[in-house]
Structures are given as C-alpha cells and as structure tokens.
Design a protein around this motif. Structure first.
Motif, PDB file in Angstrom:
ATOM      1  N   LYS A  51       0.857  -1.184   0.000  1.00 32.23           N
ATOM      2  CA  LYS A  51       0.000   0.000   0.000  1.00 32.23           C
ATOM      3  C   LYS A  51       0.898   1.240   0.000  1.00 32.23           C
ATOM      4  O   LYS A  51       1.879   1.310   0.743  1.00 32.23           O
ATOM      5  CB  LYS A  51      -0.889   0.007   1.243  1.00 32.23           C
ATOM      6  CG  LYS A  51      -1.807   1.195   1.301  1.00 32.23           C
ATOM      7  CD  LYS A  51      -2.665   1.170   2.546  1.00 32.23           C
ATOM      8  CE  LYS A  51      -3.476   2.453   2.597  1.00 32.23           C
ATOM      9  NZ  LYS A  51      -4.083   2.652   3.895  1.00 32.23           N
ATOM     10  N   LEU A  52       0.548   2.215  -0.826  1.00 33.22           N
ATOM     11  CA  LEU A  52       1.334   3.438  -0.912  1.00 33.22           C
ATOM     12  C   LEU A  52       1.342   4.162   0.425  1.00 33.22           C
ATOM     13  O   LEU A  52       0.303   4.422   1.012  1.00 33.22           O
ATOM     14  CB  LEU A  52       0.755   4.366  -1.990  1.00 33.22           C
ATOM     15  CG  LEU A  52       1.496   5.683  -2.204  1.00 33.22           C
ATOM     16  CD1 LEU A  52       2.865   5.435  -2.810  1.00 33.22           C
ATOM     17  CD2 LEU A  52       0.670   6.603  -3.094  1.00 33.22           C
ATOM     18  N   VAL A  53       2.549   4.463   0.919  1.00 31.55           N
ATOM     19  CA  VAL A  53       2.675   5.218   2.172  1.00 31.55           C
ATOM     20  C   VAL A  53       3.394   6.544   1.955  1.00 31.55           C
ATOM     21  O   VAL A  53       3.447   7.382   2.844  1.00 31.55           O
ATOM     22  CB  VAL A  53       3.386   4.404   3.288  1.00 31.55           C
ATOM     23  CG1 VAL A  53       2.547   3.206   3.696  1.00 31.55           C
ATOM     24  CG2 VAL A  53       4.784   3.990   2.867  1.00 31.55           C
ATOM     25  N   GLY A  54       3.969   6.740   0.762  1.00 29.27           N
ATOM     26  CA  GLY A  54       4.658   7.993   0.487  1.00 29.27           C
ATOM     27  C   GLY A  54       5.372   7.957  -0.839  1.00 29.27           C
ATOM     28  O   GLY A  54       5.311   6.981  -1.582  1.00 29.27           O
ATOM     29  N   ILE A  55       6.044   9.049  -1.114  1.00 31.94           N
ATOM     30  CA  ILE A  55       6.855   9.170  -2.322  1.00 31.94           C
ATOM     31  C   ILE A  55       8.171   9.802  -1.905  1.00 31.94           C
ATOM     32  O   ILE A  55       8.189  10.757  -1.126  1.00 31.94           O
ATOM     33  CB  ILE A  55       6.154  10.052  -3.379  1.00 31.94           C
ATOM     34  CG1 ILE A  55       4.876   9.376  -3.845  1.00 31.94           C
ATOM     35  CG2 ILE A  55       7.089  10.334  -4.559  1.00 31.94           C
ATOM     36  CD1 ILE A  55       4.050  10.217  -4.789  1.00 31.94           C
ATOM     37  N   VAL A  56       9.264   9.263  -2.387  1.00 28.17           N
ATOM     38  CA  VAL A  56      10.571   9.848  -2.126  1.00 28.17           C
ATOM     39  C   VAL A  56      11.090  10.376  -3.457  1.00 28.17           C
ATOM     40  O   VAL A  56      10.932   9.740  -4.498  1.00 28.17           O
ATOM     41  CB  VAL A  56      11.538   8.836  -1.471  1.00 28.17           C
ATOM     42  CG1 VAL A  56      11.891   7.707  -2.396  1.00 28.17           C
ATOM     43  CG2 VAL A  56      12.767   9.528  -0.961  1.00 28.17           C
ATOM     44  N   THR A  57      11.651  11.577  -3.422  1.00 28.06           N
ATOM     45  CA  THR A  57      12.139  12.195  -4.655  1.00 28.06           C
ATOM     46  C   THR A  57      13.657  12.167  -4.705  1.00 28.06           C
ATOM     47  O   THR A  57      14.327  12.018  -3.680  1.00 28.06           O
ATOM     48  CB  THR A  57      11.682  13.661  -4.761  1.00 28.06           C
ATOM     49  OG1 THR A  57      12.346  14.427  -3.748  1.00 28.06           O
ATOM     50  CG2 THR A  57      10.175  13.792  -4.625  1.00 28.06           C
ATOM     51  N   ARG A  58      14.174  12.332  -5.902  1.00 21.64           N
ATOM     52  CA  ARG A  58      15.628  12.429  -6.085  1.00 21.64           C
ATOM     53  C   ARG A  58      16.167  13.571  -5.218  1.00 21.64           C
ATOM     54  O   ARG A  58      17.191  13.436  -4.567  1.00 21.64           O
ATOM     55  CB  ARG A  58      15.941  12.670  -7.555  1.00 21.64           C
ATOM     56  CG  ARG A  58      17.408  12.785  -7.864  1.00 21.64           C
ATOM     57  CD  ARG A  58      17.642  12.993  -9.347  1.00 21.64           C
ATOM     58  NE  ARG A  58      17.195  11.874 -10.131  1.00 21.64           N
ATOM     59  CZ  ARG A  58      17.944  10.811 -10.429  1.00 21.64           C
ATOM     60  NH1 ARG A  58      19.170  10.738  -9.982  1.00 21.64           N
ATOM     61  NH2 ARG A  58      17.458   9.834 -11.154  1.00 21.64           N
ATOM     62  N   GLU A  83      -2.494  13.724   3.535  1.00 19.22           N
ATOM     63  CA  GLU A  83      -2.712  14.966   2.795  1.00 19.22           C
ATOM     64  C   GLU A  83      -1.550  15.242   1.840  1.00 19.22           C
ATOM     65  O   GLU A  83      -1.767  15.615   0.685  1.00 19.22           O
ATOM     66  CB  GLU A  83      -2.882  16.131   3.763  1.00 19.22           C
ATOM     67  CG  GLU A  83      -3.198  17.436   3.086  1.00 19.22           C
ATOM     68  CD  GLU A  83      -3.431  18.536   4.098  1.00 19.22           C
ATOM     69  OE1 GLU A  83      -4.157  18.321   5.077  1.00 19.22           O
ATOM     70  OE2 GLU A  83      -2.854  19.622   3.898  1.00 19.22           O
ATOM     71  N   GLU A  84      -0.312  15.042   2.293  1.00 22.54           N
ATOM     72  CA  GLU A  84       0.852  15.244   1.443  1.00 22.54           C
ATOM     73  C   GLU A  84       0.864  14.260   0.281  1.00 22.54           C
ATOM     74  O   GLU A  84       1.188  14.621  -0.853  1.00 22.54           O
ATOM     75  CB  GLU A  84       2.148  15.109   2.249  1.00 22.54           C
ATOM     76  CG  GLU A  84       2.394  16.230   3.228  1.00 22.54           C
ATOM     77  CD  GLU A  84       3.563  15.959   4.154  1.00 22.54           C
ATOM     78  OE1 GLU A  84       4.332  16.903   4.389  1.00 22.54           O
ATOM     79  OE2 GLU A  84       3.713  14.806   4.636  1.00 22.54           O
ATOM     80  N   LYS A  85       0.490  13.008   0.548  1.00 21.62           N
ATOM     81  CA  LYS A  85       0.435  11.996  -0.514  1.00 21.62           C
ATOM     82  C   LYS A  85      -0.569  12.394  -1.593  1.00 21.62           C
ATOM     83  O   LYS A  85      -0.295  12.308  -2.780  1.00 21.62           O
ATOM     84  CB  LYS A  85       0.065  10.626   0.046  1.00 21.62           C
ATOM     85  CG  LYS A  85       1.149   9.972   0.864  1.00 21.62           C
ATOM     86  CD  LYS A  85       0.776   8.560   1.229  1.00 21.62           C
ATOM     87  CE  LYS A  85      -0.074   8.545   2.477  1.00 21.62           C
ATOM     88  NZ  LYS A  85      -0.341   7.221   3.002  1.00 21.62           N
ATOM     89  N   GLN A  86      -1.750  12.831  -1.171  1.00 25.42           N
ATOM     90  CA  GLN A  86      -2.773  13.211  -2.130  1.00 25.42           C
ATOM     91  C   GLN A  86      -2.319  14.399  -2.969  1.00 25.42           C
ATOM     92  O   GLN A  86      -2.551  14.443  -4.171  1.00 25.42           O
ATOM     93  CB  GLN A  86      -4.089  13.537  -1.400  1.00 25.42           C
ATOM     94  CG  GLN A  86      -4.723  12.332  -0.729  1.00 25.42           C
ATOM     95  CD  GLN A  86      -4.955  11.177  -1.684  1.00 25.42           C
ATOM     96  OE1 GLN A  86      -5.424  11.366  -2.802  1.00 25.42           O
ATOM     97  NE2 GLN A  86      -4.611   9.971  -1.256  1.00 25.42           N
ATOM     98  N   GLU A  87      -1.647  15.365  -2.337  1.00 24.60           N
ATOM     99  CA  GLU A  87      -1.134  16.527  -3.066  1.00 24.60           C
ATOM    100  C   GLU A  87      -0.091  16.102  -4.096  1.00 24.60           C
ATOM    101  O   GLU A  87      -0.102  16.575  -5.230  1.00 24.60           O
ATOM    102  CB  GLU A  87      -0.545  17.549  -2.089  1.00 24.60           C
ATOM    103  CG  GLU A  87       0.030  18.776  -2.751  1.00 24.60           C
ATOM    104  CD  GLU A  87      -0.982  19.574  -3.558  1.00 24.60           C
ATOM    105  OE1 GLU A  87      -2.170  19.606  -3.191  1.00 24.60           O
ATOM    106  OE2 GLU A  87      -0.565  20.163  -4.562  1.00 24.60           O
TER     107      GLU A  87
END
Length: 91
Positions: A51-58, A83-87
């Motif tokens: 399940k998606l819990v976040g996104i990590v960027t370069r 909220e951050e994930k949805q954004e």
C-alpha cells in the motif's frame, strides 16, 4: 495550433502499470541507484502490504546524502501524511 486531445485522456493511459517501488527500510544508496538505473525522479514508497505510504524524490535523497555523506547508509527518512500523498499524486 497543436491539438490538446491528450488533456482528456484517462490517466491510466499514461501511468506506469508496474512501477518500481521501495519500502521504508530501503537504503538511500539503493534508492538512488534505482532512480539512476530507471531514469526516474520519484519512487513510490509502499508498506508490507504494498500500500502506498509515500513518495521519495531524487531531491529528498540528494539532500540527505549531502548531509550524511555518500558512504553512510540510512533508512529513507520521510513518511508523508495522507494529505501530502494526495497533493503529490495530483501533481
């Protein structure tokens, strides 16, 4: 004038159906290697149930490497709120 019919395409037509993902215990160096290998700028972070819990960027990873130094490996530090994930998904 160029056609903008793509604006009406469903997102499923343009998304990665089998994205490369990492878990929260992935080492920063390993995540950077995946980004480089696949030419990505972001990696979805999933839990044990995928399940998606976040996104990590370069950018997140480079910033952390600058602080820690490239030889020190740490767990990916950022866990995003719902909220951050949805954004991020809207971007």
């Amino acid at each position: 004038m160029k056609s903008e019919h793509w604006r009406h395409d469903p997102i499923s037509k343009h998304m990665s159906k089998n994205p490369v993902v990492v878990t929260g215990v992935c080492k920063i160096g390993d995540a950077v290697s995946l980004l480089d290998k696949h030419g990505y700028y972001r990696l979805p972070v999933v839990d044990e149930e995928e399940k998606l819990v976040g996104i990590v960027t370069r950018y997140d990873l480079v910033q952390k490497l600058v602080v820690l130094g490239e030889k020190r490996k740490e767990q990916i530090p950022k866990v995003y709120t719902e909220e951050e994930k949805q954004e991020m998904l809207r971007q």
